[in-house]
Design a protein around this motif. Structure first.
Motif, mmCIF file in Angstrom:
data_model
loop_
_atom_site.group_PDB
_atom_site.id
_atom_site.type_symbol
_atom_site.label_atom_id
_atom_site.label_comp_id
_atom_site.label_asym_id
_atom_site.label_seq_id
_atom_site.Cartn_x
_atom_site.Cartn_y
_atom_site.Cartn_z
ATOM 1 N N PRO A 1 0.869 -1.170 0.000
ATOM 2 C CA PRO A 1 0.000 0.000 0.000
ATOM 3 C C PRO A 1 0.907 1.222 0.000
ATOM 4 C CG PRO A 1 -0.449 -1.444 1.877
ATOM 5 C CD PRO A 1 0.821 -1.912 1.274
ATOM 6 N N TYR B 1 2.005 4.490 1.846
ATOM 7 C CA TYR B 1 1.894 4.840 3.272
ATOM 8 C C TYR B 1 1.517 6.304 3.455
ATOM 9 C CZ TYR B 1 3.943 0.302 3.786
ATOM 10 O OH TYR B 1 4.145 -1.036 3.710
ATOM 11 N N LEU C 1 -5.553 4.712 -4.956
ATOM 12 C CA LEU C 1 -5.559 3.396 -5.621
ATOM 13 C C LEU C 1 -4.956 3.458 -7.025
ATOM 14 C CD1 LEU C 1 -9.073 2.352 -4.342
ATOM 15 C CD2 LEU C 1 -6.958 1.082 -3.887
ATOM 16 N N TRP D 1 -2.527 -8.074 11.385
ATOM 17 C CA TRP D 1 -1.754 -6.996 11.994
ATOM 18 C C TRP D 1 -0.764 -7.525 13.012
ATOM 19 C CZ3 TRP D 1 -6.836 -4.160 13.491
ATOM 20 C CH2 TRP D 1 -7.331 -3.490 12.376
#
Ligand code: MSP
Length: 644
Positions: A10, A12, A230, A290
């Motif tokens: 992803p 950050y 995205l 996580w």
């Protein structure tokens, strides 16, 4: 085999500091990318930063820094972090890159022209912190389900993306591509919790802040984070530009690696945007769990983060990489504790790997003058080690194909542990004592050859120690995973071996935990002190409130009973004579002061010091020992001159 491989992290947020949880996503991607490169694949590994939005705008304001400068500094920091952790990406994308911004605008316009985006007025429950709208039923105890803060009713005109029309197509896509969402359980979550209940159109613009990509045909709005963020996965490849060869080569991505909280955006919103643009969909979105501390997700606001800089500074980069890759079964959550970190270090890195390498190379040095001996006839025991080592690559490869990095490491360390056992079973010191040189040579050859294979296979995951081990076996470059390099028997007899010194010295865990506690406490105090000393930025108008003038000291004496204070009589010109008390007696005598031109804060409210009214303040620099040093005009100027 498809020879291309495109993997992404992803991007950050640049609002906070990065903890070991963020490193987790990036290190996993790096390890997989390295592994695929070693397999001879053409890899593109993308990471970057998500820099727009109100949160970042606010964070910059709070820090008193212009927003672009604020994000530039953060980007510098994260790039340094990845460098430190040996993360080898092919491209770092920033959402503030000009090319990215232009293409995002193009994408937005295309979607608008196609009728996929429309403008509407919207009233909803808005969380300012998360910049997100929620429905009544999504709230948790009436508050934002993500951050727990109160929401407010907001009415705005916004642009909306017609997400609602994609529900059936998405479910069909999931069914036809059963590997698209991994782990599988997350697919059911998407269908049952989000798509089936009520998939609504989503708002894709904001007019309440400015720090974002402007909607190209309506400058009151900026494009809200998801279309902006995205799209990075294709703008980074040059999609929509003349130079789109990387896009043509690498899109669709093989894996978007994301944390579980953003699976929804990557498996519902992103595919729908791509469908609306008639573009191919990524092959897989992997939602990992996580790293938790005390059962909770690490976060700066909870103050429960583990700092990768401290960990790698104290225990080395290999151990940080190893810990995050090994400790958490991929897909599930894992609990971080320093104790578990140190246990992993001691058991796997120090005992299994470090010991094996140092024992093997030391014995070759001792018994064969550091020259790799000849492998003689093999017995059953040898075959059991060799077979296990020969099977290792396939096992690791299969686990990496399923993104089971922790299992891949477990495969490798099982062989290390088997090899340690092989030493105990073959007892080379007894073979030496008995003068059985041929058998001793075979045993040590097998051991050295095994650590060679282990090190090659380990090198995408941890990047320093495997290279050192290979170097000590006379192998200068880490070989590829093909051409039989990870098969036994490839170590050249007669190679010069140097002793591999303790790669991972063991820690006394109890002692270490106490020391780290002390260190963290000291760091905390230092930070608090720094924060307390940090002054808020002021505007030029604030500064203009201070009146500074040059004054000439016309007389000076000690203040009775106060060894730090001097009382000066200062002439500020135009008959303005002041009495000023200052804490400079340790640096200057009264005699030295007389005749000096100094800078005075002349509009300071008078205050009594030791019963004397002080009518201003003498400015001083402070040296490293805390001694005051007078600030004086560099050239001769009249008393009363302004300082500004
Ligand atoms: N900017 C968005 C992503 C946009 S992608 C088009 C974002 N950024 S983030 O900085 O908040 O998070 C980035 C990644 O770090 C996420 O995948 C998130 O799950 C991961 N992690 C943050 N804390 C984490 C842990 N404690 N443990 C594991 N991963 C964690 O979301």
């Amino acid at each position: 085999m498809d020879k291309k491989f495109y993997i992404t992290t992803p991007i950050y947020y640049t609002s906070g500091d990065w903890h070991i949880g963020h490193c987790y996503t990036t290190i996993i991607c790096d390890a997989i990318a390295r592994f695929k490169r070693m397999e001879g694949m053409d890899v593109f590994f993308l990471t970057g930063t998500d820099e727009h939005g109100q949160k970042i705008e606010k964070a910059a304001q709070k820090a008193g820094i212009e927003t672009k400068k604020f994000v530039d500094e953060k980007v510098e920091k994260i790039k340094n972090l990845w460098k430190l952790l040996d993360v080898k990406y092919d491209k770092f994308i920033r959402t503030t890159d000009k090319q990215h911004e232009e293409i995002v605008q193009k994408i937005f316009k295309t979607l608008y022209d196609k009728g996929e985006i429309y403008k509407d007025s919207y009233e909803g429950l808005y969380c300012r912190e998360c910049e997100a709208y929620w429905t009544e039923s999504q709230l948790k105890d009436g508050k934002c389900p993500d951050c727990g803060r109160p929401v407010e009713k907001v009415k705005e005109e916004n642009y909306f993306f017609r997400l609602s029309k994609y529900g059936d197509r998405l479910i069909k896509y999931y069914e036809e591509n059963p590997n698209f969402i991994q782990p599988k359980s997350r697919q059911n979550e998407m269908i049952n919790n989000f798509i089936r209940p009520n998939l609504q159109d989503i708002s894709v613009s904001r007019s309440s802040f400015k720090w974002g990509v402007p909607v190209p045909f309506d400058d009151k709005h900026v494009i809200y984070v998801w279309i902006d963020a995205l799209s990075n996965y294709i703008t980074a490849l040059g999609y929509g530009t003349e130079n789109d060869s990387l896009y043509k080569k690498f899109w669709p991505a093989d894996v978007h690696m994301v944390g579980k909280e953003i699976v929804r955006f990557h498996t519902i919103i992103w595919p729908a945007i791509l469908m609306a643009l008639d573009l191919p969909l990524p092959k897989q979105v992997y939602g990992h769990g996580w790293l938790l501390i005390g059962g909770e997700k690490m976060s700066k606001s909870k103050g429960n983060t583990a700092d990768p800089l401290i960990l790698s500074g104290r225990y080395g980069v290999d151990s940080v990489r190893y810990y995050v890759l090994r400790e958490v079964p991929f897909g599930s959550d894992g609990e971080y504790t320093l104790e578990a970190f140190l246990n992993r270090f001691n058991t796997d890195l120090a005992n299994d790997l470090g010991n094996l390498a140092s024992r093997t190379t030391a014995m070759i040095e001792q018994y064969f003058d550091g020259i790799v001996p000849k492998r003689g006839e093999l017995n059953e025991l040898d075959h059991s080690l060799i077979d296990m080592t020969n099977g290792l690559y396939e096992e690791v490869k299969a686990n990496i194909a399923n993104l089971q990095v922790s299992n891949a490491l477990s495969n490798i360390f099982k062989v290390a542990s088997r090899a340690n056992k092989y030493i105990d079973e073959t007892t080379p010191w007894i073979l030496n004592k008995n003068g059985d040189k041929e058998r001793l040579g075979t045993v040590l050859y097998n051991l050295a050859d095994t650590i060679r294979v282990i090190s090659i296979l380990l090198s995408p995951f941890i990047t320093t120690a495997p290279k050192q081990i290979l170097n000590s076996l006379g192998i200068k470059e880490v070989p590829t995973l093909f051409e039989g390099n990870v098969e036994c028997g490839k170590l050249k007899e007669g190679t010069k071996v140097t002793k591999c010194n303790q790669l991972f010295p063991r820690f006394d865990i109890e002692k270490e935990l106490t020391e780290v506690d002390k260190l963290l406490e000291q760091n905390k105090m230092k930070k608090e002190e720094e924060n307390n000393n940090k002054k808020e930025q002021i505007t030029i108008d604030d500064f203009a409130k201070t009146e500074l003038k040059v004054g000439k000291v016309i007389s000076c004496e000690k203040v009775e009973g106060a060894d730090k204070l001097l009382k000066e009589t200062v002439d500020l010109g135009n008959g303005d004579i002041r009495t000023i008390v200052s804490g400079i007696a340790k640096s200057y005598t009264p005699e030295e002061m007389v005749g000096k031109k100094v800078v005075i804060v002349s509009n300071l409210k008078p205050a009594k010091l030791r019963g004397i009214e002080s009518q201003g303040m003498v400015l001083c620099a402070v040296d490293e020992k805390g001694n005051p040093i007078l600030v004086s005009p560099e050239k001769e100027v009249n008393e009363g001159s302004e300082v500004r």
